[in-house]
Motif scaffolding. Structure first.
Motif, short mmCIF file in Angstrom:
data_model
loop_
_atom_site.label_atom_id
_atom_site.label_comp_id
_atom_site.label_asym_id
_atom_site.label_seq_id
_atom_site.Cartn_x
_atom_site.Cartn_y
_atom_site.Cartn_z
N LEU A 39 0.81 -1.22 0.00
CA LEU A 39 0.00 0.00 0.00
C LEU A 39 0.85 1.27 0.00
O LEU A 39 0.32 2.36 -0.23
CB LEU A 39 -0.92 0.01 1.22
N GLU A 40 2.13 1.14 0.28
CA GLU A 40 2.97 2.33 0.43
C GLU A 40 3.08 3.09 -0.90
O GLU A 40 3.35 2.52 -1.95
CB GLU A 40 4.38 1.92 0.89
N GLN A 41 2.83 4.39 -0.82
CA GLN A 41 2.90 5.23 -2.02
C GLN A 41 4.37 5.42 -2.43
O GLN A 41 5.25 5.57 -1.59
CB GLN A 41 2.26 6.59 -1.75
N SER A 42 4.60 5.44 -3.74
CA SER A 42 5.99 5.43 -4.22
C SER A 42 6.52 6.79 -4.64
O SER A 42 7.71 6.93 -4.91
CB SER A 42 6.11 4.47 -5.40
N GLU A 43 5.65 7.82 -4.71
CA GLU A 43 6.09 9.10 -5.28
C GLU A 43 7.33 9.67 -4.57
O GLU A 43 8.28 10.13 -5.22
CB GLU A 43 4.95 10.13 -5.24
N GLU A 44 7.32 9.63 -3.24
CA GLU A 44 8.46 10.17 -2.49
C GLU A 44 9.74 9.40 -2.82
O GLU A 44 10.82 9.99 -2.96
CB GLU A 44 8.18 10.08 -0.99
N PHE A 45 9.63 8.08 -2.98
CA PHE A 45 10.80 7.26 -3.24
C PHE A 45 11.26 7.40 -4.69
O PHE A 45 12.45 7.25 -4.98
CB PHE A 45 10.51 5.81 -2.88
N MET A 91 15.23 3.59 -16.30
CA MET A 91 13.82 3.75 -15.98
C MET A 91 13.66 3.93 -14.48
O MET A 91 14.24 3.20 -13.69
CB MET A 91 13.04 2.52 -16.44
N ASN A 92 12.88 4.93 -14.09
CA ASN A 92 12.56 5.18 -12.69
C ASN A 92 11.25 4.44 -12.40
O ASN A 92 10.17 4.92 -12.72
CB ASN A 92 12.40 6.68 -12.44
N CYS A 93 11.35 3.28 -11.79
CA CYS A 93 10.20 2.37 -11.66
C CYS A 93 9.52 2.55 -10.32
O CYS A 93 10.10 2.28 -9.27
CB CYS A 93 10.67 0.92 -11.83
N GLY A 94 8.28 3.01 -10.36
CA GLY A 94 7.52 3.20 -9.14
C GLY A 94 6.41 2.18 -9.02
O GLY A 94 6.41 1.14 -9.66
N GLY A 95 5.39 2.50 -8.21
CA GLY A 95 4.32 1.56 -7.95
C GLY A 95 3.27 1.49 -9.04
O GLY A 95 2.30 0.74 -8.91
N ASP A 96 3.41 2.26 -10.11
CA ASP A 96 2.44 2.19 -11.21
C ASP A 96 2.70 0.98 -12.10
O ASP A 96 1.83 0.57 -12.87
CB ASP A 96 2.49 3.47 -12.04
N LEU A 97 3.90 0.41 -12.02
CA LEU A 97 4.27 -0.72 -12.88
C LEU A 97 4.43 -2.00 -12.07
O LEU A 97 3.91 -3.05 -12.44
CB LEU A 97 5.59 -0.39 -13.61
N ASN A 98 5.16 -1.90 -10.98
CA ASN A 98 5.39 -3.04 -10.09
C ASN A 98 5.02 -2.66 -8.67
O ASN A 98 5.41 -1.60 -8.19
CB ASN A 98 6.87 -3.46 -10.11
N ILE A 99 4.27 -3.51 -8.00
CA ILE A 99 3.98 -3.33 -6.58
C ILE A 99 4.62 -4.49 -5.83
O ILE A 99 4.35 -5.65 -6.15
CB ILE A 99 2.46 -3.30 -6.33
N TYR A 101 6.85 -0.85 -4.99
CA TYR A 101 7.74 0.02 -5.76
C TYR A 101 9.20 -0.38 -5.50
O TYR A 101 9.51 -1.14 -4.58
CB TYR A 101 7.56 1.48 -5.30
N GLY A 102 10.09 0.20 -6.33
CA GLY A 102 11.47 0.17 -5.88
C GLY A 102 12.57 -0.36 -6.75
O GLY A 102 13.27 -1.26 -6.32
N GLU A 103 12.78 0.19 -7.94
CA GLU A 103 14.01 -0.13 -8.67
C GLU A 103 14.25 0.89 -9.77
O GLU A 103 13.33 1.58 -10.22
CB GLU A 103 13.97 -1.54 -9.27
N VAL A 104 15.49 0.99 -10.17
CA VAL A 104 15.87 1.71 -11.39
C VAL A 104 16.57 0.68 -12.27
O VAL A 104 17.36 -0.12 -11.78
CB VAL A 104 16.78 2.92 -11.09
N PHE A 105 16.27 0.66 -13.57
CA PHE A 105 16.85 -0.38 -14.41
C PHE A 105 17.21 0.15 -15.79
O PHE A 105 16.67 1.15 -16.25
CB PHE A 105 15.93 -1.60 -14.52
#
Length: 303
Positions: A39-45, A91-99, A101-105
């Motif tokens: 549920l954690e929002q990814s925008e800040e990260f 790519m700055n990957c947030g929670g809109d693609l993978n839940i 959140y959390g990677e750059v690739f």
């Protein structure tokens, strides 16, 4: 066959996972923690991940060094960026693609990607591997081994990871940034049960096989925060191959080195300057301290 009728560039998706009752007696606690993490929002990260990308985009190549007993010593060649003001590798990957959140690739360059990738224990494609070692030369795996029943062997790798091939190229280089996932994994000892969707967020990783942009390399992709176009989508294999079989292997297997097995991850700029991303398993690039909160919470739990 699907790609003949449905273009990958016209698809989007979002993936999420939850534990099942098969995870064991602590199911309720594990489920609650993973549910809360999802549920954690990814925008800040994502803003912090952008700091990582800005640093990595200055690097010609990146070096990963394992912490003993992890023997990883691997150089990953970055693609050349023609216009740093408008283009990026990652790519700055947030929670809109993978839940969660959390990677750059990125798609690394094959030529110049050399060295050893060593994982002490990992669960891949329904199989656990111990002391998995992959040696790369110019982005291709030239030797490999793992341990089974106390002896070194190649069999499980050929039977499962590589099949039906005898080797695979590197397709992706990424850095997972979700240290909360790392804390949950270590707290409940889930190393051999977590799906890759979570495990890949727990440290730097390489994917062997095809790049992430397989079949959609020509479509423009932009990062939302800075508006830069991601240009590192092809590698030499996918760019120069004339047929589908020459370009792609139809496999993409993420192999993660957890934070606690990392001694250092840094890149070299064209001026020979080192840019440190991780040191002793922690993010140290200025402005990325908050990414370490999960590891700090885990340390406090152990005390």
């Amino acid at each position: 066959m699907e790609e003949q009728y449905v273009r990958p560039s016209e698809l989007s998706f979002c993936k999420v996972v939850f534990p099942s009752l098969e995870i064991g007696k602590q199911f309720q606690h594990i489920f609650d923690e993973i549910f809360e993490m999802n549920l954690e929002q990814s925008e800040e990260f994502e803003k912090i991940q952008q700091i990582l990308i800005d640093g990595l985009d200055q690097c010609l190549w990146v070096r990963i060094i394992g912490k003993k007993p992890n023997q990883t010593y691997l150089d990953v060649q970055m693609q050349r960026i023609e216009n740093r003001e408008q283009q990026t590798n990652f790519m700055n990957c947030g929670g809109d693609l993978n839940i969660p959140y959390g990677e750059v690739f990125t798609t690394p360059q094959l030529k110049g990607t050399n060295g050893l990738l060593h994982i002490q224990d990992i669960f891949l494609q329904d199989r656990k591997y111990h002391n998995l070692k992959l040696w790369f030369e110019d982005g291709e795996i030239v030797d490999f081994s793992c341990e089974e029943d106390g002896r070194e062997t190649k069999g499980p790798i050929l039977e499962s990871l590589f099949y039906p091939y005898e080797t695979l190229p590197v397709g992706e280089f990424a850095i997972g940034t979700n240290t909360r996932a790392f804390r949950i994994c270590k707290k409940y000892q889930l190393e051999d049960q977590l799906p890759i969707l979570i495990y890949e967020k727990m440290g730097p990783h390489l994917a062997i096989g095809d790049p992430c942009y397989k079949g959609a390399e020509e479509e423009p992709v932009y990062n939302l925060l800075d508006g830069k176009e991601i240009t590192a989508k092809y590698n030499e294999k996918t760019r120069d191959g004339k047929t589908e079989k020459e370009k792609y292997v139809q496999k993409h297997i993420d192999i993660t080195i957890p934070y606690d097995e990392i001694s250092a991850l840094y890149g070299y700029t064209e001026y020979g300057e080192k840019i440190f991303i991780l040191k002793d398993g922690k993010f140290i690039l200025p402005g990325t301290d908050k990414l370490n909160h999960g590891m700090e919470e885990r340390q406090a739990e152990r005390l």
